[in-house]
Each structure stands twice: as structure tokens, then as C-alpha cells.
Scaffold this active site. Structure first.
Site, short mmCIF file in Angstrom:
data_model
loop_
_atom_site.label_atom_id
_atom_site.label_comp_id
_atom_site.label_asym_id
_atom_site.label_seq_id
_atom_site.Cartn_x
_atom_site.Cartn_y
_atom_site.Cartn_z
N GLY A 152 4.50 0.44 20.93
CA GLY A 152 3.90 1.39 21.86
C GLY A 152 4.70 1.45 23.15
N GLY A 153 4.22 0.74 24.17
CA GLY A 153 4.80 0.82 25.51
C GLY A 153 6.31 0.66 25.55
CG HIS A 167 -3.16 3.57 16.93
ND1 HIS A 167 -3.94 3.16 17.99
CD2 HIS A 167 -1.95 2.99 17.10
CE1 HIS A 167 -3.21 2.35 18.76
NE2 HIS A 167 -2.00 2.24 18.25
N GLY A 217 -0.98 -3.27 24.00
CA GLY A 217 -0.87 -2.95 25.42
C GLY A 217 -1.26 -4.09 26.35
CG ASN A 252 1.85 5.26 18.86
OD1 ASN A 252 1.82 6.43 19.25
ND2 ASN A 252 0.76 4.53 18.66
CD1 TRP A 253 7.54 7.07 22.28
CD2 TRP A 253 7.95 9.15 22.98
NE1 TRP A 253 8.89 7.21 22.43
CE2 TRP A 253 9.18 8.46 22.85
CE3 TRP A 253 7.95 10.48 23.40
CZ2 TRP A 253 10.40 9.08 23.14
CZ3 TRP A 253 9.18 11.09 23.69
CH2 TRP A 253 10.38 10.39 23.56
CE LYS A 254 -0.14 3.06 21.80
NZ LYS A 254 -0.90 1.87 22.16
CD GLU A 294 -0.30 -0.90 15.98
OE1 GLU A 294 0.79 -0.93 16.53
OE2 GLU A 294 -1.15 -0.03 16.19
CD GLU A 316 -4.23 3.17 21.67
OE1 GLU A 316 -3.56 4.21 21.54
OE2 GLU A 316 -3.76 2.11 22.12
CB SER A 348 2.25 -7.05 23.21
OG SER A 348 1.12 -6.53 23.91
P1 PGA Z 1 1.96 -1.67 22.43
O1 PGA Z 1 1.21 -0.65 21.44
O2 PGA Z 1 3.32 -1.95 21.85
O3 PGA Z 1 2.03 -0.95 23.75
O4 PGA Z 1 1.14 -2.90 22.49
C1 PGA Z 1 1.37 -0.73 20.06
C2 PGA Z 1 0.60 0.36 19.38
O5 PGA Z 1 -0.51 0.71 19.82
O6 PGA Z 1 1.08 0.93 18.37
#
Ligand code: PGA
Length: 267
Positions: A249-250, A113, A189, A28-30, A183, A115, A228
Site C-alpha cells: 500500500g503506502g 481487500h 498502514g 495498491n494505491w488505494k 493481509e 477496507e 506495512s
Molecule cells: P500498507 O497497505 O502497505 O500501506 O500497509 C497494504 C494494503 O492495504 O494492501
């Protein structure tokens, strides 16, 4: 994306079952990724074409890159959107429908998600409507659930997840058209992860909640862990009961890290 070809009949649906579910590692590149990021996706595509990992691999780039990535990766790499509107079209400035994502080369879309839930006030009902829109368009819905740090501290984790699964998952969801992603909000993150036994406990509970909602189809549904995930912890997380892949994510933004996770999950 290769459909989840697990044979539901091969699984008893018992909570600790580890049936032959083909894992999925989704990045997930956000809101990250300008044109330069295409090189990362191409590196992933080339590496997986060569190594043929035992996992499906997907990148969910910003929608601005979907079409060009679809063209460049030509089916070698599955693509997903990060959100969709529940409606097919209409006066919704700035929004994208599931059909538009499909039209741009996506085969899946993340919905709910944390966010989006936090920044855009998305309720379980909204998330469910988006998942239904994904199905209407023929996309796999990757439905996210997860507790906040406060909820975990208050011992509310399973209660929160049970409610989210029951209310966010369309009743018609199947193992082929839906993926559930756990998640924990506090793990996203932050570099923090739950213990492997906590992950196993929640995932096993999620399979049970999903089965209460949609019946036997839940036995073969892919349950991803997200929060993470990195190359150094991917293998132990994957080994947890009822974990069938990762939402990353990251670490999905850099091809070597993402490939390290794919290797851990697919070996
Ligand atoms: P992260 O994000 O791997 O950077 O913790 C995961 C996500 O939000 O899907």
C-alpha cells in the site's frame, strides 16, 4: 502481466514447498493519485525495463488513471483495478465491472481487500462473486484475506483465514487466474508486521486451505503478503515459506520505496 509460468508439476504441493513460482509485487494505491502520480508509475516502469527484475510488477491505481497509465506504460507495467462489481453491466451507479477494467488496460483486479470488506460490508460470498467476475472478464483475481487484531488476540487467525479462503475463492480458481493475498488487518498502514514465522505459518496454512478448495492448482498459486511492507522488511518477508510476493500500500506510492521492495523480492 506475464502469466505465472510456474510448472505445477514441479511442485509437490507440500506445505513447505518453495516451488519456482515467479513472484509478484503489486502496488495498491488505494484512493491516492491525481495526474501527478503518473510520474511515479513511469519511474517504476522505466526502472524495471532497465533492471528486468525477477518478479512481476503491477500497479493498481485508482480507476481514473487506468486508461492513461495503460497508454503511457504500454505493456511494460502490469495494471490492476482495486475492486469490481460482480455484474457485467447494468444499473449500478458508481460501480465498475471487471470488463470495464479490462477495457481500460487492467489485467488483474483486487477483490475483498479488508477496507472493502469493512467499509462496504463485503462478505466472502460477495468477494467470491467478484473474483468470478474477474475470471469471466479474463482478469487475474487478487483475493485478499486477513484477520483483525481482535481475532488474532483471540487465537482465531487460522480459523478466520480458513473460512475466508474456503468461501472467497471460486472453486474454478487456478494458479494462472488467481492470486491470494494475506493481509492482517492490523498490519495495514500501521507500520506493524507479523513475525516472519507467523507469516510463514499463515501462508503455509493458506496453501493448504486453497488446496482443499481447488485441489493441486493451489501448489503453484501465488500467495502475497501485505501489510506495512517496506524496503527494509521486504527481503525477510519474501524469504518466508510460501510467500510469493507482496501487496504493497503506502510504500507503493513513492517510486524509490516501491523499487526497493521490488529489488528485495526479485533478487
Ligand atoms: P500498507 O497497505 O502497505 O500501506 O500497509 C497494504 C494494503 O492495504 O494492501
Amino acid at each position: 502481466m506475464t502469466p505465472n509460468d510456474a510448472d505445477p508439476a514441479a511442485s509437490t504441493g507440500t506445505p513447505d514447498a518453495k516451488p519456482a513460482i515467479r513472484p509478484l509485487v503489486a502496488g495498491n494505491w488505494k484512493m491516492n493519485g491525481l495526474q501527478e502520480a503518473l510520474a511515479q508509475a513511469l519511474a517504476v516502469k522505466e526502472a524495471i525495463a532497465a533492471s528486468k527484475p525477477a518478479t512481476d510488477v503491477m500497479i493498481c491505481p485508482p480507476a481514473t488513471l487506468l486508461m492513461v497509465l495503460a497508454e503511457l506504460s504500454k505493456g511494460g507495467l502490469a495494471l490492476g483495478g482495486q475492486d469490481c462489481h460482480a455484474a457485467q453491466s447494468g444499473a449500478h451507479t458508481g460501480d465498475l465491472s471487471a470488463e470495464m477494467l479490462r477495457d481500460s488496460g487492467a489485467t488483474a483486479v483486487i477483490v475483498g481487500h479488508s477496507e472493502r470488506r469493512a467499509d462496504h460490508g463485503e462478505t466472502d460470498a460477495i468477494v467470491r462473486a467478484k473474483a468470478e467476475a474477474a475470471h469471466r472478464a479474463g482478469l487475474i483475481a487478487i483475493v485478499c484475506v486477513g484477520e483483525t487484531e481482535g481475532q488474532r488476540r483471540a487465537g482465531q487467525t487460522l480459523k478466520v483465514i480458513a473460512r475466508q479462503v474456503a468461501n472467497s475463492l471460486p472453486r474454478e480458481a487456478t494458479a494462472a487466474n488467481t492470486v491470494l493475498a494475506y493481509e492482517p488487518v492490523w498490519a495495514i498502514g500501521s507500520g506493524l508486521t507479523p513475525t516472519v514465522s507467523d507469516v510463514a505459518e499463515v501462508h503455509t496454512a493458506i496453501r493448504g486451505y486453497a488446496s482443499e478448495r481447488i485441489g493441486p492448482a493451489a501448489a503453484a498459486m501465488r500467495l502475497l503478503y501485505g501489510g506495512s511492507v517496506k524496503p527494509s522488511n521486504a527481503a525477510e518477508l519474501m524469504a518466508a515459506d510460501n510467500v510469493n510476493g507482496a501487496l504493497v500500500g503506502g510504500a507503493s506510492l513513492k517510486a524509490p520505496d516501491f523499487l526497493g521492495i521490488i529489488e528485495a523480492y526479485g533478487s
